[in-house]
Design a protein around this motif. Structure first.
Motif, PDB file in Angstrom:
ATOM      1  N   ALA A 201       0.848  -1.195   0.000  1.00 49.45           N
ATOM      2  CA  ALA A 201       0.000   0.000   0.000  1.00 49.45           C
ATOM      3  C   ALA A 201       0.884   1.246   0.000  1.00 49.45           C
ATOM      4  CB  ALA A 201      -0.912  -0.001   1.214  1.00 49.45           C
ATOM      5  N   LYS A 202       0.446   2.235  -0.745  1.00 46.86           N
ATOM      6  CA  LYS A 202       1.188   3.492  -0.804  1.00 46.86           C
ATOM      7  C   LYS A 202       1.099   4.198   0.547  1.00 46.86           C
ATOM      8  CE  LYS A 202       1.840   7.628  -3.356  1.00 46.86           C
ATOM      9  NZ  LYS A 202       1.681   8.366  -4.552  1.00 46.86           N
ATOM     10  N   GLN A 203       2.217   4.747   0.972  1.00 46.85           N
ATOM     11  CA  GLN A 203       2.256   5.475   2.231  1.00 46.85           C
ATOM     12  C   GLN A 203       1.647   6.855   2.059  1.00 46.85           C
ATOM     13  OE1 GLN A 203       5.884   4.897   4.755  1.00 46.85           O
ATOM     14  NE2 GLN A 203       6.769   4.386   2.781  1.00 46.85           N
ATOM     15  N   SER A 204       1.091   7.368   3.135  1.00 46.91           N
ATOM     16  CA  SER A 204       0.610   8.746   3.134  1.00 46.91           C
ATOM     17  C   SER A 204       0.595   9.262   4.561  1.00 46.91           C
ATOM     18  CB  SER A 204      -0.782   8.849   2.514  1.00 46.91           C
ATOM     19  OG  SER A 204      -1.721   8.163   3.295  1.00 46.91           O
ATOM     20  N   ALA A 205       0.650  10.559   4.664  1.00 44.71           N
ATOM     21  CA  ALA A 205       0.583  11.207   5.976  1.00 44.71           C
ATOM     22  C   ALA A 205      -0.828  11.039   6.544  1.00 44.71           C
ATOM     23  CB  ALA A 205       0.919  12.685   5.847  1.00 44.71           C
ATOM     24  N   PRO A 206      -0.952  11.024   7.858  1.00 45.71           N
ATOM     25  CA  PRO A 206      -2.289  10.922   8.458  1.00 45.71           C
ATOM     26  C   PRO A 206      -3.180  12.078   8.001  1.00 45.71           C
ATOM     27  CG  PRO A 206      -0.585  10.609  10.109  1.00 45.71           C
ATOM     28  CD  PRO A 206       0.096  11.078   8.859  1.00 45.71           C
ATOM     29  N   GLN A 207      -4.272  11.756   7.351  1.00 45.04           N
ATOM     30  CA  GLN A 207      -5.139  12.782   6.781  1.00 45.04           C
ATOM     31  C   GLN A 207      -5.842  13.620   7.845  1.00 45.04           C
ATOM     32  OE1 GLN A 207      -5.074  13.602   3.389  1.00 45.04           O
ATOM     33  NE2 GLN A 207      -3.323  12.258   3.743  1.00 45.04           N
ATOM     34  N   ASP A 208      -5.964  13.093   9.062  1.00 39.51           N
ATOM     35  CA  ASP A 208      -6.592  13.890  10.116  1.00 39.51           C
ATOM     36  C   ASP A 208      -5.740  15.091  10.514  1.00 39.51           C
ATOM     37  OD1 ASP A 208      -4.696  12.182  11.314  1.00 39.51           O
ATOM     38  OD2 ASP A 208      -5.792  12.120  13.199  1.00 39.51           O
ATOM     39  N   LEU A 209      -4.488  15.126  10.079  1.00 41.61           N
ATOM     40  CA  LEU A 209      -3.619  16.275  10.359  1.00 41.61           C
ATOM     41  C   LEU A 209      -3.794  17.399   9.336  1.00 41.61           C
ATOM     42  CD1 LEU A 209      -0.306  14.454  11.326  1.00 41.61           C
ATOM     43  CD2 LEU A 209      -2.082  15.367  12.843  1.00 41.61           C
ATOM     44  N   ALA A 210      -4.476  17.107   8.232  1.00 42.86           N
ATOM     45  CA  ALA A 210      -4.632  18.100   7.164  1.00 42.86           C
ATOM     46  C   ALA A 210      -5.382  19.335   7.642  1.00 42.86           C
ATOM     47  CB  ALA A 210      -5.334  17.487   5.960  1.00 42.86           C
ATOM     48  N   GLY A 211      -6.276  19.193   8.614  1.00 43.81           N
ATOM     49  CA  GLY A 211      -7.021  20.336   9.118  1.00 43.81           C
ATOM     50  C   GLY A 211      -6.155  21.344   9.845  1.00 43.81           C
ATOM     51  N   ILE A 212      -5.095  20.857  10.493  1.00 45.56           N
ATOM     52  CA  ILE A 212      -4.235  21.766  11.261  1.00 45.56           C
ATOM     53  C   ILE A 212      -2.930  22.083  10.519  1.00 45.56           C
ATOM     54  CG2 ILE A 212      -3.087  19.933  12.569  1.00 45.56           C
ATOM     55  CD1 ILE A 212      -3.226  21.880  15.005  1.00 45.56           C
ATOM     56  N   ALA A 213      -2.487  21.159   9.656  1.00 42.15           N
ATOM     57  CA  ALA A 213      -1.217  21.368   8.946  1.00 42.15           C
ATOM     58  C   ALA A 213      -1.333  20.867   7.508  1.00 42.15           C
ATOM     59  CB  ALA A 213      -0.094  20.652   9.675  1.00 42.15           C
TER      60      ALA A 213
ATOM     61  N   LYS B  92      -0.237  21.953   4.642  1.00 44.14           N
ATOM     62  CA  LYS B  92       0.983  21.974   3.830  1.00 44.14           C
ATOM     63  C   LYS B  92       1.925  20.850   4.235  1.00 44.14           C
ATOM     64  CE  LYS B  92       3.375  23.710   0.501  1.00 44.14           C
ATOM     65  NZ  LYS B  92       2.871  23.660  -0.874  1.00 44.14           N
ATOM     66  N   LEU B  93       2.033  20.570   5.528  1.00 47.60           N
ATOM     67  CA  LEU B  93       2.880  19.478   5.998  1.00 47.60           C
ATOM     68  C   LEU B  93       2.382  18.144   5.442  1.00 47.60           C
ATOM     69  CD1 LEU B  93       5.251  18.471   7.687  1.00 47.60           C
ATOM     70  CD2 LEU B  93       3.699  18.393   9.657  1.00 47.60           C
ATOM     71  N   VAL B  94       1.078  17.931   5.454  1.00 48.48           N
ATOM     72  CA  VAL B  94       0.507  16.704   4.896  1.00 48.48           C
ATOM     73  C   VAL B  94       0.765  16.646   3.392  1.00 48.48           C
ATOM     74  CG1 VAL B  94      -1.664  15.472   4.457  1.00 48.48           C
ATOM     75  CG2 VAL B  94      -1.195  16.412   6.728  1.00 48.48           C
ATOM     76  N   GLU B  95       0.555  17.763   2.702  1.00 51.24           N
ATOM     77  CA  GLU B  95       0.797  17.822   1.256  1.00 51.24           C
ATOM     78  C   GLU B  95       2.258  17.495   0.925  1.00 51.24           C
ATOM     79  OE1 GLU B  95       1.252  21.222  -2.147  1.00 51.24           O
ATOM     80  OE2 GLU B  95      -0.260  21.570  -0.604  1.00 51.24           O
ATOM     81  N   LEU B  96       3.199  18.120   1.630  1.00 48.28           N
ATOM     82  CA  LEU B  96       4.620  17.869   1.384  1.00 48.28           C
ATOM     83  C   LEU B  96       4.993  16.424   1.707  1.00 48.28           C
ATOM     84  CD1 LEU B  96       6.103  21.198   2.745  1.00 48.28           C
ATOM     85  CD2 LEU B  96       6.078  20.444   0.358  1.00 48.28           C
ATOM     86  N   SER B  97       4.449  15.909   2.788  1.00 49.28           N
ATOM     87  CA  SER B  97       4.719  14.512   3.154  1.00 49.28           C
ATOM     88  C   SER B  97       4.267  13.578   2.035  1.00 49.28           C
ATOM     89  CB  SER B  97       4.002  14.140   4.450  1.00 49.28           C
ATOM     90  OG  SER B  97       4.496  14.897   5.522  1.00 49.28           O
ATOM     91  N   ASN B  98       3.054  13.804   1.543  1.00 47.94           N
ATOM     92  CA  ASN B  98       2.502  12.925   0.512  1.00 47.94           C
ATOM     93  C   ASN B  98       3.196  13.095  -0.836  1.00 47.94           C
ATOM     94  OD1 ASN B  98       0.699  11.785   2.306  1.00 47.94           O
ATOM     95  ND2 ASN B  98      -0.936  13.197   1.780  1.00 47.94           N
ATOM     96  N   GLU B  99       3.411  14.349  -1.255  1.00 42.21           N
ATOM     97  CA  GLU B  99       3.925  14.599  -2.595  1.00 42.21           C
ATOM     98  C   GLU B  99       5.445  14.510  -2.708  1.00 42.21           C
ATOM     99  OE1 GLU B  99       2.226  18.183  -4.189  1.00 42.21           O
ATOM    100  OE2 GLU B  99       0.176  17.491  -3.789  1.00 42.21           O
ATOM    101  N   VAL B 100       6.160  14.934  -1.678  1.00 44.22           N
ATOM    102  CA  VAL B 100       7.622  14.916  -1.757  1.00 44.22           C
ATOM    103  C   VAL B 100       8.187  13.646  -1.108  1.00 44.22           C
ATOM    104  CG1 VAL B 100       9.753  16.125  -1.139  1.00 44.22           C
ATOM    105  CG2 VAL B 100       7.727  17.438  -1.817  1.00 44.22           C
ATOM    106  N   LEU B 101       7.854  13.414   0.143  1.00 47.00           N
ATOM    107  CA  LEU B 101       8.440  12.276   0.844  1.00 47.00           C
ATOM    108  C   LEU B 101       7.955  10.943   0.273  1.00 47.00           C
ATOM    109  CD1 LEU B 101      10.149  11.053   3.086  1.00 47.00           C
ATOM    110  CD2 LEU B 101       8.202  11.361   4.633  1.00 47.00           C
ATOM    111  N   PHE B 102       6.637  10.750   0.256  1.00 44.41           N
ATOM    112  CA  PHE B 102       6.120   9.438  -0.129  1.00 44.41           C
ATOM    113  C   PHE B 102       6.028   9.228  -1.638  1.00 44.41           C
ATOM    114  CE2 PHE B 102       4.194   9.919   4.223  1.00 44.41           C
ATOM    115  CZ  PHE B 102       5.105   9.074   4.832  1.00 44.41           C
ATOM    116  N   ALA B 103       5.629  10.230  -2.403  1.00 42.33           N
ATOM    117  CA  ALA B 103       5.473  10.055  -3.848  1.00 42.33           C
ATOM    118  C   ALA B 103       6.780  10.251  -4.611  1.00 42.33           C
ATOM    119  CB  ALA B 103       4.409  11.009  -4.390  1.00 42.33           C
ATOM    120  N   ASP B 104       7.769  10.887  -4.008  1.00 44.64           N
ATOM    121  CA  ASP B 104       9.039  11.113  -4.694  1.00 44.64           C
ATOM    122  C   ASP B 104      10.175  10.350  -4.017  1.00 44.64           C
ATOM    123  OD1 ASP B 104      11.155  12.035  -6.225  1.00 44.64           O
ATOM    124  OD2 ASP B 104      11.144  14.040  -5.379  1.00 44.64           O
TER     125      ASP B 104
END
Length: 106
Positions: free
Chosen positions: A2-14, A16-28
């Motif tokens: 399964a593809k990794q992703s940042a905890p989506q429940d953090l998207a409400g407070i952070a 950009k951090l979730v976006e960067l985690s998903n797009e840079v760390l996990f997808a790249d």
């Protein structure tokens, strides 16, 4: 795997951090071919154990097992780390590994 992703429940407070985690760390970074997911997991678990990052370690121990590392290999890596990263760090990591291994075998 399964593809990794940042905890989506953090998207409400952070968001950009979730976006960067998903797009840079996990997808790249995690998808780069120079290291296998198995090797990346070994590096990640080692660093998290060495730095006593106990909140992130259980997730990555589980991911390491999914990425092909065995409990025995992780145990050996943690034992090796004890001499470089400290005994308490290794004991905490091995306790978390045992819990995850027990849960998976139940």
């Amino acid at each position: 795997m399964a593809k990794q992703s940042a905890p989506q429940d953090l998207a409400g407070i952070a968001p950009k951090l979730v976006e960067l985690s998903n797009e840079v760390l996990f997808a790249d970074v995690w998808e780069r071919p120079e290291l296998s997911p198995r090797d990346r997991s070994l590096v990640t678990v080692s660093v998290l154990a060495a730095l006593y990052r106990t909140e992130q370690l259980p997730y990555h121990l589980g991911k390491a097992l999914e990425n092909g590392l065995s409990v025995q290999e992780l145990s050996e890596a943690i034992t090796h780390l004890a001499f470089y990263a400290g005994w308490p760090n290794a004991m905490t990591a091995i306790t978390q590994l045992k819990k995850i291994a027990d849960e998976r075998s139940a």
